[in-house]
Design an enzyme around this catalytic site. Sequence first.
Site, PDB file in Angstrom:
ATOM      1  N   ARG A 118       0.235  11.967  -9.328  1.00 40.04           N
ATOM      2  CA  ARG A 118       0.719  10.586  -9.209  1.00 40.04           C
ATOM      3  C   ARG A 118       2.038  10.364  -9.941  1.00 40.04           C
ATOM      4  O   ARG A 118       2.822   9.493  -9.582  1.00 40.04           O
ATOM      5  CB  ARG A 118      -0.305   9.610  -9.808  1.00 40.04           C
ATOM      6  CG  ARG A 118      -1.583   9.457  -9.020  1.00 40.04           C
ATOM      7  CD  ARG A 118      -2.342   8.223  -9.506  1.00 40.04           C
ATOM      8  NE  ARG A 118      -3.749   8.260  -9.176  1.00 40.04           N
ATOM      9  CZ  ARG A 118      -4.260   7.897  -8.001  1.00 40.04           C
ATOM     10  NH1 ARG A 118      -3.466   7.480  -7.035  1.00 40.04           N
ATOM     11  NH2 ARG A 118      -5.560   7.957  -7.780  1.00 40.04           N
ATOM     12  N   ASP A 138      -3.266   5.109   7.004  1.00 38.90           N
ATOM     13  CA  ASP A 138      -3.815   6.312   7.632  1.00 38.90           C
ATOM     14  C   ASP A 138      -4.703   5.876   8.803  1.00 38.90           C
ATOM     15  O   ASP A 138      -4.188   5.506   9.856  1.00 38.90           O
ATOM     16  CB  ASP A 138      -4.555   7.095   6.550  1.00 38.90           C
ATOM     17  CG  ASP A 138      -5.029   8.460   6.991  1.00 38.90           C
ATOM     18  OD1 ASP A 138      -4.432   9.031   7.911  1.00 38.90           O
ATOM     19  OD2 ASP A 138      -6.003   8.976   6.407  1.00 38.90           O
ATOM     20  N   GLU A 159       0.834  -1.206   0.000  1.00 36.58           N
ATOM     21  CA  GLU A 159       0.000   0.000   0.000  1.00 36.58           C
ATOM     22  C   GLU A 159       0.864   1.249   0.000  1.00 36.58           C
ATOM     23  O   GLU A 159       2.019   1.216   0.438  1.00 36.58           O
ATOM     24  CB  GLU A 159      -0.858   0.013   1.277  1.00 36.58           C
ATOM     25  CG  GLU A 159      -2.338  -0.261   1.046  1.00 36.58           C
ATOM     26  CD  GLU A 159      -3.080   0.934   0.471  1.00 36.58           C
ATOM     27  OE1 GLU A 159      -2.583   1.581  -0.472  1.00 36.58           O
ATOM     28  OE2 GLU A 159      -4.176   1.206   0.967  1.00 36.58           O
ATOM     29  N   ASP A 160       0.299   2.351  -0.438  1.00 32.34           N
ATOM     30  CA  ASP A 160       1.034   3.611  -0.411  1.00 32.34           C
ATOM     31  C   ASP A 160       1.119   4.162   1.010  1.00 32.34           C
ATOM     32  O   ASP A 160       2.195   4.488   1.498  1.00 32.34           O
ATOM     33  CB  ASP A 160       0.398   4.640  -1.360  1.00 32.34           C
ATOM     34  CG  ASP A 160      -1.111   4.823  -1.163  1.00 32.34           C
ATOM     35  OD1 ASP A 160      -1.711   4.133  -0.304  1.00 32.34           O
ATOM     36  OD2 ASP A 160      -1.696   5.654  -1.877  1.00 32.34           O
ATOM     37  N   PHE A 192      -1.334  15.937   4.381  1.00 38.42           N
ATOM     38  CA  PHE A 192      -1.760  15.204   3.180  1.00 38.42           C
ATOM     39  C   PHE A 192      -0.619  15.241   2.174  1.00 38.42           C
ATOM     40  O   PHE A 192      -0.108  16.305   1.844  1.00 38.42           O
ATOM     41  CB  PHE A 192      -3.025  15.831   2.584  1.00 38.42           C
ATOM     42  CG  PHE A 192      -3.718  14.915   1.609  1.00 38.42           C
ATOM     43  CD1 PHE A 192      -4.612  13.954   2.064  1.00 38.42           C
ATOM     44  CD2 PHE A 192      -3.466  15.017   0.244  1.00 38.42           C
ATOM     45  CE1 PHE A 192      -5.245  13.094   1.166  1.00 38.42           C
ATOM     46  CE2 PHE A 192      -4.094  14.157  -0.654  1.00 38.42           C
ATOM     47  CZ  PHE A 192      -4.982  13.198  -0.197  1.00 38.42           C
ATOM     48  N   ASP A 249      -2.238  10.694  -5.053  1.00 37.96           N
ATOM     49  CA  ASP A 249      -2.913  11.769  -5.774  1.00 37.96           C
ATOM     50  C   ASP A 249      -3.674  12.717  -4.866  1.00 37.96           C
ATOM     51  O   ASP A 249      -3.916  12.441  -3.689  1.00 37.96           O
ATOM     52  CB  ASP A 249      -3.926  11.166  -6.755  1.00 37.96           C
ATOM     53  CG  ASP A 249      -5.182  10.670  -6.020  1.00 37.96           C
ATOM     54  OD1 ASP A 249      -5.029   9.959  -5.007  1.00 37.96           O
ATOM     55  OD2 ASP A 249      -6.300  11.014  -6.449  1.00 37.96           O
TER      56      ASP A 249
END
Length: 171
Positions: free
Chosen positions: A162, A100, A96-97, A149, A156
């Site tokens: 991206r 959170d 996963e990126d 963020f 994105d």
Amino acid sequence: MTRSERPLFTAAQIRARVAELAAVLSRELAGGDLVALIVLKGALHFGSDLVRAMSIPMSVDFVQARSYRGTASTGKIDVLGRPTQDLRGKHVLIIEDILDTGVTAQALMDFVQAAGADRVIFCALFDKPARRTVPVNATHTGFTVDDVFIVGYGMDHDERYRELPDVYTLQ
Ligand code: 5GP
Ligand code: MG
């Protein structure tokens, strides 16, 4: 909203950390029947770089997760793209990126477990521990970030940024 001028993490910093994660994961996952499951779209570059930096055999597959962020049904996610191969008996590395609240990670791990995987390992390049609402066993994360963020390197804001090799904050 626009991205910061200076990167929060440069491509060189990311490359070095990805190499470290790849070494640890290659050691830990050696010997199993491994499927690297890249979560689209955010982990497209991280997943691609991580699997190429790893030194053990594997197959590569993809899922897409969509969350209902900001709606009444927050806390639920849809797994959209399904892996094309049978996960039964496999060791599945979810890539996963960013981790959170943990809602997406937990749902993805539940999905992989329900598909019959023998072992599920979750890896995210970025981690925002201050935002967690679901306790996730996150042993493989690259960088801890504050409650900001971030965009770039696959991540994105409204489908922008991206393509950038570095990671920026959105301001
Ligand atoms: P969670 O379900 O853990 O709250 O959210 C995880 C997902 O939210 C990530 O996979 C990512 O798509 C999105 N997300 C969370 N924080 C950020 C961020 O700082 N930047 C971007 N671009 N996406 C984020
Ligand atoms: Mg994502």
